[in-house]
Design an enzyme around this catalytic site. Structure first.
Site, mmCIF file in Angstrom:
data_model
loop_
_atom_site.group_PDB
_atom_site.id
_atom_site.type_symbol
_atom_site.label_atom_id
_atom_site.label_comp_id
_atom_site.label_asym_id
_atom_site.label_seq_id
_atom_site.Cartn_x
_atom_site.Cartn_y
_atom_site.Cartn_z
ATOM 1 C CE LYS A 67 107.071 57.519 42.814
ATOM 2 N NZ LYS A 67 106.312 56.373 42.230
HETATM 3 C C1 E4P Z 1 102.979 55.548 42.743
HETATM 4 O O1 E4P Z 1 103.710 56.464 42.948
HETATM 5 C C2 E4P Z 1 103.082 54.283 43.490
HETATM 6 O O2 E4P Z 1 104.310 53.731 43.246
HETATM 7 C C3 E4P Z 1 102.023 53.332 43.089
HETATM 8 O O3 E4P Z 1 100.825 54.000 42.861
HETATM 9 C C4 E4P Z 1 101.851 52.159 44.013
HETATM 10 O O4 E4P Z 1 100.760 51.440 43.511
HETATM 11 P P1 E4P Z 1 100.446 49.927 43.958
HETATM 12 O O5 E4P Z 1 100.067 49.962 45.391
HETATM 13 O O6 E4P Z 1 99.318 49.537 43.068
HETATM 14 O O7 E4P Z 1 101.685 49.152 43.719
#
Ligand code: E4P
Length: 215
Positions: free
Chosen positions: A80
């Site tokens: 990522k």
């Molecule tokens: C996924 O890739 C993200 O890191 C995640 O969904 C962020 O979620 P949040 O806004 O609930 O922290």
């Protein structure tokens, strides 16, 4: 359609990835540190499924180095990479080196298009975090889906950051390729009280008639 869970809960990753048709799991630095886990403990969970771990370094060289370390731990890992200027450079380089890449922290259609131009496999728009800043997160993801269709882009949209299942379902209806959802929402998805109540009534009636709760 691909369903991912967004978590660093080792037991739940093992259990749910084995027992249910999940495509794999995603995590981010907040999730990993909140669960008090290390990347080493997570990367090799869910064999045969897709695993996404975020690069921590913010500069181009550092992101490449993080990606190399992660790929040394698991060959088919997806890295990522956030949509920053150095992030796009790193995505572009890493795709040429054959890495699986997810462009993360997407807040605009332009970022999703730029990441697609870098050749990434997935983009992750943050639905709920957008809605927290007065952007309509669901509408924005629908616009990304429409832009990708118009441009015949093969990058997959994995919608992320959810507060409720209505957002999740709306985006799958709108054509998002995938969603990554927190554990509490996945558990709500598979365990519906109304369904459980209906099933209990059926079994009660059967038992009253046949004196058993099975065929
Ligand atoms: C996924 O890739 C993200 O890191 C995640 O969904 C962020 O979620 P949040 O806004 O609930 O922290």
């Amino acid at each position: 359609m691909e369903l991912f869970i967004d978590t660093a809960n080792v037991e739940k990753i093992k259990q749910y990835c084995e027992q249910y048709p999940l495509a794999g799991f995603t995590c981010n630095p907040t999730i990993v540190t909140t669960e008090n886990r290390t990347v080493e403990e997570l990367v090799n969970l869910a064999p045969g499924k897709r695993v996404f771990v975020q690069a921590i370094a913010e500069d181009y060289e550092g992101i490449l180095e993080d990606a190399r370390k992660l790929r040394a731990m698991r060959e088919d890992i997806y890295i990522k990479v956030p949509c920053t200027p150095d992030g796009y450079r790193a995505m572009y380089t890493l795709k040429q080196e054959g890495y699986g890449i997810l462009a993360t922290a997407v807040y605009t259609v332009g970022q999703a298009l730029m990441a697609a131009a870098c050749g990434v496999d997935y983009v992750a728009p943050y639905v709920n975090r957008m809605s927290d800043t007065e952007i309509d997160g669901c509408t924005l993801v629908e616009d990304i889906v429409a832009a990708y269709a118009a441009q015949q882009i093969e990058t997959k949209v994995v919608a992320a950051s959810f507060k409720n299942l209505n957002q999740v379902v709306r985006l799958l209806v709108a054509g998002a390729d995938a969603v990554t959802i927190p554990l509490n929402l996945f558990e709500k998805l598979i365990d519906n009280k109304l369904t459980n109540d209906a099933v209990k009534v059926f079994a009660d009636q059967w038992e009253a008639h046949f004196n058993r709760r099975s065929i």
